[in-house]
Scaffold this motif. Structure first.
Motif, mmCIF file in Angstrom:
data_model
loop_
_atom_site.group_PDB
_atom_site.id
_atom_site.type_symbol
_atom_site.label_atom_id
_atom_site.label_comp_id
_atom_site.label_asym_id
_atom_site.label_seq_id
_atom_site.Cartn_x
_atom_site.Cartn_y
_atom_site.Cartn_z
ATOM 1 N N TYR A 1 0.837 -1.195 0.000
ATOM 2 C CA TYR A 1 0.000 0.000 0.000
ATOM 3 C C TYR A 1 0.877 1.252 0.000
ATOM 4 O O TYR A 1 0.651 2.199 -0.762
ATOM 5 C CB TYR A 1 -0.899 -0.028 1.231
ATOM 6 C CG TYR A 1 -1.926 1.080 1.319
ATOM 7 C CD1 TYR A 1 -2.729 1.403 0.236
ATOM 8 C CD2 TYR A 1 -2.097 1.790 2.499
ATOM 9 C CE1 TYR A 1 -3.682 2.398 0.322
ATOM 10 C CE2 TYR A 1 -3.050 2.793 2.598
ATOM 11 C CZ TYR A 1 -3.837 3.099 1.515
ATOM 12 O OH TYR A 1 -4.771 4.089 1.612
ATOM 13 N N ILE B 1 0.604 3.701 -3.300
ATOM 14 C CA ILE B 1 -0.351 4.796 -3.168
ATOM 15 C C ILE B 1 -0.039 5.946 -4.121
ATOM 16 O O ILE B 1 -0.956 6.573 -4.669
ATOM 17 C CB ILE B 1 -0.418 5.276 -1.694
ATOM 18 C CG1 ILE B 1 -1.617 6.192 -1.507
ATOM 19 C CG2 ILE B 1 0.850 5.966 -1.258
ATOM 20 C CD1 ILE B 1 -2.022 6.376 -0.080
ATOM 21 N N PHE C 1 -4.873 7.287 -4.732
ATOM 22 C CA PHE C 1 -5.551 6.969 -3.492
ATOM 23 C C PHE C 1 -6.698 5.985 -3.698
ATOM 24 O O PHE C 1 -6.822 4.984 -2.988
ATOM 25 C CB PHE C 1 -6.089 8.264 -2.855
ATOM 26 C CG PHE C 1 -7.027 8.027 -1.709
ATOM 27 C CD1 PHE C 1 -6.537 7.715 -0.458
ATOM 28 C CD2 PHE C 1 -8.407 8.101 -1.891
ATOM 29 C CE1 PHE C 1 -7.389 7.488 0.598
ATOM 30 C CE2 PHE C 1 -9.267 7.873 -0.845
ATOM 31 C CZ PHE C 1 -8.758 7.558 0.402
ATOM 32 N N THR D 1 -6.536 2.249 -2.172
ATOM 33 C CA THR D 1 -7.281 2.122 -0.925
ATOM 34 C C THR D 1 -8.367 1.058 -1.019
ATOM 35 O O THR D 1 -8.580 0.281 -0.085
ATOM 36 C CB THR D 1 -7.880 3.480 -0.521
ATOM 37 O OG1 THR D 1 -6.824 4.430 -0.425
ATOM 38 C CG2 THR D 1 -8.592 3.398 0.814
ATOM 39 N N GLN E 1 -6.564 -2.190 -0.645
ATOM 40 C CA GLN E 1 -6.062 -2.416 0.708
ATOM 41 C C GLN E 1 -7.195 -2.754 1.675
ATOM 42 O O GLN E 1 -7.113 -3.710 2.432
ATOM 43 C CB GLN E 1 -5.288 -1.169 1.190
ATOM 44 C CG GLN E 1 -4.887 -1.178 2.648
ATOM 45 C CD GLN E 1 -3.772 -2.164 2.943
ATOM 46 O OE1 GLN E 1 -3.509 -3.061 2.153
ATOM 47 N NE2 GLN E 1 -3.138 -2.020 4.085
ATOM 48 N N VAL E 2 -8.245 -1.943 1.654
ATOM 49 C CA VAL E 2 -9.369 -2.184 2.581
ATOM 50 C C VAL E 2 -10.000 -3.540 2.285
ATOM 51 O O VAL E 2 -10.271 -4.334 3.194
ATOM 52 C CB VAL E 2 -10.415 -1.064 2.488
ATOM 53 C CG1 VAL E 2 -11.632 -1.397 3.349
ATOM 54 C CG2 VAL E 2 -9.820 0.260 2.938
ATOM 55 N N PRO F 1 -9.674 -2.295 8.964
ATOM 56 C CA PRO F 1 -9.079 -1.776 7.720
ATOM 57 C C PRO F 1 -9.219 -0.262 7.624
ATOM 58 O O PRO F 1 -8.302 0.428 7.160
ATOM 59 C CB PRO F 1 -9.902 -2.467 6.625
ATOM 60 C CG PRO F 1 -10.404 -3.707 7.263
ATOM 61 C CD PRO F 1 -10.657 -3.353 8.696
ATOM 62 N N VAL G 1 -6.228 2.516 7.042
ATOM 63 C CA VAL G 1 -6.201 3.446 5.915
ATOM 64 C C VAL G 1 -6.208 4.890 6.405
ATOM 65 O O VAL G 1 -5.466 5.743 5.889
ATOM 66 C CB VAL G 1 -7.384 3.149 4.968
ATOM 67 C CG1 VAL G 1 -7.481 4.220 3.928
ATOM 68 C CG2 VAL G 1 -7.178 1.799 4.316
ATOM 69 N N ILE H 1 -3.269 7.525 5.542
ATOM 70 C CA ILE H 1 -3.535 8.750 4.796
ATOM 71 C C ILE H 1 -3.181 9.978 5.632
ATOM 72 O O ILE H 1 -2.622 10.949 5.128
ATOM 73 C CB ILE H 1 -5.021 8.814 4.378
ATOM 74 C CG1 ILE H 1 -5.320 7.695 3.398
ATOM 75 C CG2 ILE H 1 -5.340 10.152 3.737
ATOM 76 C CD1 ILE H 1 -4.555 7.777 2.111
#
Lengths: 146, 498, 325
Positions: free
Chosen positions: A84, A88, A93, A97, A100-101, B393, B397, B401
């Motif tokens: 990630y 990125i 993003f 993302t 990853q999630v 998760p 994230v 970020i």
């Protein structure tokens, strides 16, 4: 036993730190202490403390280490963090993302469809939060223009 | 003075300014809840907006004060519910807040935090109003030597804070101190442990370390538990806080608030030291020390009053000397200058509207925060009911970020991944995390002040013992070092008697 | 040294250049602020972005990107390494940037690796003492520095060998102090330099005037000299310049911009003209005032030459302080 191995490892860290300290450049206008004094002190104290950890009477410490599938999933999680971090900027993003999630959700035991829906919704919510409400610059990546 | 305060209130009670207070509290709470982001980020994010709409200086300060309070409170929400403090000022809140949540008393912990924040905020505003100029003069006596001893005192708390294995607590503290030496040294002339990489030149941001150790480490533990099917006793009761509990914590809140305000007024010391000190003080004077760390409600009240009070205390040097006392007030300073107000000794005289408007908005902001958040406690608690596969998760994230947005650096993301693994291993090996954070936050300050002190005295170590303030602090250091022995002594005394 | 001073003087006397015809307009103008939001560089970028739009000098609003790290080194390396041909990019800079580059601390990077566009404001360093100090004049301070150099503590906000350190050394050198490396300078963090002066632990404050403005207005400190080419405006007009006291040191801590080396000449002309337009405006005067900056205009080739001179001065003193070979 675990503590002693750990103590040995920390002893090495302390020694390596002290050795690295001796390579710090010192200009001649330096103040009384200079840049090396405090690191030397810290390295010395760590060496003492790890010696204490090695030499003191063994304590019955039971650490349950993950094995098999659990260890694998932990490894995969850490691997995904690193991917990630690397992806990125190039992927942007949004895509990174979602991936990853979604992946982490699967690791946490979600079924594929909810994981995917969750990933898309989480990403959308965070995009709105960071981009519009907080005005932070998110990496656009190749798809959304960098 | 009352007339001035009255005009301040009149100003704040204008509808548009009330709205600003509300917005500030709300935005601050939301941003504070996100791991990695705190009050200084929120203020910095809003700064361009404030300039763009040409907000009046007093109005801008009102907004910032609201954000400041809100974020302090928001930090405690994730600290209590998830064991993930948003900033270092909330680390001490995890000690008892998270165990309370695990015992099903998340609602009570959050409500206590709100009440304690309110108390801390209120007491410190009164202090700011009455004592600011005198305190500023007192703070001038605090030179590098005094700071150095204060930091040594704060570091001795590692011993007092550690439960169980003292050696491991001390090692964690030393490791934190070692990480703080990475980067350009305090004199700014030698790069240390950077291995030639420019990315390490500024050192490792403590936010990066904190998020790695707490957020990433916590998620890895949660993953292990969920894969190993270790069911956590996860129940949410409707347990509300009782008045008896609040009354019982009253003394704690007042002591911590006074302490926090005094420490906050020293430029640079700030909310972290205040919250740790407040916690340690309460633990050491408490009759049931052993219940601290297992969900004692006073263990939530102390750091939360102290850090809010310190946040206000940080306005003392800003408003009286023009020197920011914390990261957030540093951004506020920029805003003030940008709005044509010169912070300095004449601010209160030349811009009474700014000073009294700020005081009034602090009162109102505190009250608003309490009114806003007590009803929301139930909602926040429901966060615990979000399934892990959805929540964890998102935590990762958001952390990534937030860290990325602060420095625009993907390198920091690799760092938090690695530090997260360290955080996981530390928990497995039974190392406490808090001493590491304390060491990291204080390490740089300790070295800076030691070296400045010795530079001021031209190499004479006597400067560290020369002033009355240092003498008092050394006595406290000695007491702090002996603190872990007290229970033994007490036990021995009792055994001797019996 | 002399040449350098002449150059600064030239910079102040230069008349406005005639505005050339605009044959280049940036498509995606970007300003990199090599610091976190809220700092000086960030404000420089944001103010210029706002004024570019207000004066219709750009079609698309200039974006501001924060890139903190290594005192501006990260942004410099990024500009040289990855944006070398970007004609739409400018990066905020100041004397701290040239200092960093002069020492060669950024591996393989030189100040000549970028194009220097211009400086449009400055914070001038001062020599300030507490109001009850024994030093009434710059002369009395310099006399003491000559006789007993170790008895005076100088305090500033920048690192050892930073601008707040080197500027007073330039002045001491001009005042006949031989071994400037023997003077005691303590690097405090920003703001602390003021409290240390007020607390009586340091004797002389050497950072920019903007940092001590509040204390000066309140009469808590005396400013013995300002290292500006001529007296500043308003409340500061009583402060003598070092030059009129007979010590010819003019040392602006300028705020300005550089751009990638591969920027086209047309783009370079566009940016220099844009800076000149902004510098001459009332709006910029207001921004400057709000940030405690004094007027300064050095744009284009003259700025490029000034930077060269400044790097030389920094190198000379860094060598004397043992901070570089």
């Amino acid at each position: 036993m675990t503590d002693r191995l750990l103590g040995a490892f920390l002893l090495l860290v302390g020694i390596a730190y002290a050795v690295a300290t001796s390579f710090i450049q010192v200009g001649f206008t330096s103040d009384t202490l200079g840049p090396r004094a405090v690191p030397y002190l810290l390295g010395f104290v760590l060496i003492l403390l790890s010696a204490a950890l090695i030499l003191r009477p063994a304590r019955p410490v039971v650490i349950e280490w993950p094995r098999g599938a659990v260890l694998l999933s932990l490894g995969l999680a850490v691997g995904s963090f690193i991917l990630y971090a690397l992806a990125i900027e190039p992927l942007g993003f949004v895509i990174s993302t979602i991936l990853q999630v979604g992946f982490l959700s699967l690791l946490f035991g979600a079924r594929p469809l909810p994981a995917l829906i969750g990933a898309v919704l989480t990403t959308a919510a965070l995009y709105g939060l960071f981009n519009f409400l907080l005005g932070l610059r998110l990496p656009g990546g190749l798809v959304f223009g960098g | 003075m009352l007339a001035l305060l009255g005009s301040g209130f009149e100003y704040v009670f204008r509808p548009e300014n009330l709205l600003l207070v509300f917005l500030g509290c709300f935005i601050g709470t939301m941003i504070g809840m996100l791991p990695g982001l705190g009050g200084s980020n929120a203020v910095a994010i809003l700064l361009p907006l404030v300039f763009a709409v040409q907000l009046e200086p007093a109005a801008a300060l009102i907004l910032f004060a609201g954000i400041y309070y809100g974020s302090e409170y928001g930090n405690s929400i994730s600290a209590i519910l998830l064991n993930i403090p948003g900033t270092s000022g909330a680390v001490a809140t995890t000690f008892d807040g998270y165990p309370m949540a695990r015992n099903g008393k998340a609602g009570a912990a959050l409500a206590m935090s709100a009440v304690a924040s309110f108390t801390g905020g209120t007491i410190s505003v009164v202090g700011l109003m009455l004592l600011a100029p005198q305190l500023a003069k007192w703070a001038l006596h605090f030179g590098p030597a005094e700071y150095f001893v204060l930091i040594i005192f704060a570091l001795t708390m590692v011993a007092a804070l550690t439960q169980g294995d003292l050696v491991k607590g001390l090692i964690a503290g030393i490791l934190g101190l070692m990480v703080s030496t990475v980067g350009l040294d305090p004199a700014g002339t030698s790069a240390r442990f950077t291995f030639g990489s420019m990315k390490l030149y500024d050192g490792i941001d403590f936010v990066v370390v904190m998020i790695g150790l707490f957020a990433v480490g916590e998620v890895l533990l949660a993953l292990e538990r969920s894969r190993a099917r270790v069911e956590l006793v996860e129940f949410v009761t409707k347990a509300r806080i009782s008045f008896a509990e609040i009354r019982g914590a009253m003394g704690t809140m007042v002591r911590s608030s006074v302490l926090g305000f005094g420490i906050g007024a020293l430029p640079g010391a700030g909310a972290t030291i205040a919250s740790f000190l407040g916690y340690t003080l309460e633990k050491s004077i408490s009759k049931d020390r052993d219940s601290f760390g297992k969900g004692n409600i006073r263990g939530v009240a102390a750091p939360e009053s102290a850090n809010n009070s310190a946040a206000n205390g940080a306005f003392v040097p800003l408003l009286t000397l023009g020197v920011p006392g914390s990261a957030t007030t540093a951004v506020v300073l920029v805003a003030l200058v940008g709005l044509n107000v010169t912070p300095g000794p004449l601010l209160i005289q030349n811009h009474p509207d700014v000073f009294w408007g700020l005081i009034a908005s602090m009162y109102v902001g505190n009250l608003m925060l309490l009114a806003l958040n007590l009803p929301l406690v139930g909602l926040f608690v429901r966060m615990l009911m979000i399934p892990q596969w959805c929540l964890m998760p998102a935590v990762i994230v958001i952390s990534f970020i937030a860290i990325y947005a602060i420095n625009n650096s993907a390198f920091d993301l690799l760092l938090i991944s690695g530090i997260g693994v360290v955080g996981y291993l530390m928990r497995k090996f039974g190392f406490p995390i808090a001493p590491a954070v304390l060491g990291l936050v204080l390490g740089h300050l300790m070295e800076v002040n030691l070296r400045q002190a010795l530079a001021l005295s031209d190499g004479d170590w006597g400067i560290l013992f020369a002033s009355p303030i240092t003498a008092v602090l050394w006595v406290l250091v000695a007491l702090g070092l002996m603190a872990p022995l007290f229970p033994h002594l007490r036990r021995k005394l009792r055994a001797g008697r019996g | 040294m002399k040449h350098f001073l002449q150059f600064v003087a030239l910079g102040f006397c230069a008349t406005t250049m005639p505005a050339a015809a605009q044959d280049y307009t940036p498509d995606a103008p970007l300003c990199i602020a090599p610091a976190n939001p809220g700092g000086g560089w960030d404000l420089t970028c944001r103010s210029v972005a706002r004024l570019l739009s207000e004066f219709d000098l750009t079609e698309n609003t200039m974006q501001v990107r924060n890139m903190p790290g290594a005192g501006g080194g990260v942004a410099f390396a990024y500009t040289v390494g990855q944006q070398a041909d970007n004609s739409d990019l400018v990066v905020a800079a100041s004397g701290g940037t040239t200092l960093l580059l002069s020492r060669g601390e950024l591996p393989d990077l030189e100040y000549t690796d970028v194009r220097w566009i211009g400086a449009i404001g400055a914070d001038f360093p001062v020599i300030a003492v507490r109001e009850d100090s024994e030093f009434d004049t710059l002369d009395s301070l310099l006399e003491r520095l000559r006789e007993d150099p170790r008895s005076v503590v100088l305090g500033g906000g920048s690192a050892v060998g930073g601008t707040d350190h080197i500027r007073p050394l330039q002045l001491a050198r001009a005042g006949g102090v031989e071994d400037v490396a023997n003077l005691r300078y303590i690097s405090f963090e920003a703001g602390t330099a003021v409290t240390e002066l007020l607390g009586g632990r340091s004797h002389v404050f050497t950072a920019g005037i903007s940092e001590i403005a509040g204390q000066f207005e309140a009469g808590a400190v005396r400013i013995l000299a300002v290292m500006a080419p001529e007296r500043l405006d308003g409340a500061y007009s009583e402060i003598p310049t070092a030059r009129e006291l007979g010590y010819d040191v003019v040392a602006p801590n300028w705020r300005g911009f550089y751009a990638p080396a591969g920027m086209s000449d047309a783009a370079y002309d566009y940016w220099t003209n844009a800076l000149l337009t902004i510098e001459a405006s009332d709006e910029w005067a207001q921004v400057r005032q709000q940030n405690g900056l004094a007027p300064l205009r050095m744009v284009g080739e003259e700025f490029n030459t000034y930077v060269t001179e400044e790097v030389e001065v920094f190198r000379e003193f860094s060598r004397e302080l043992g901070l570089m070979e």
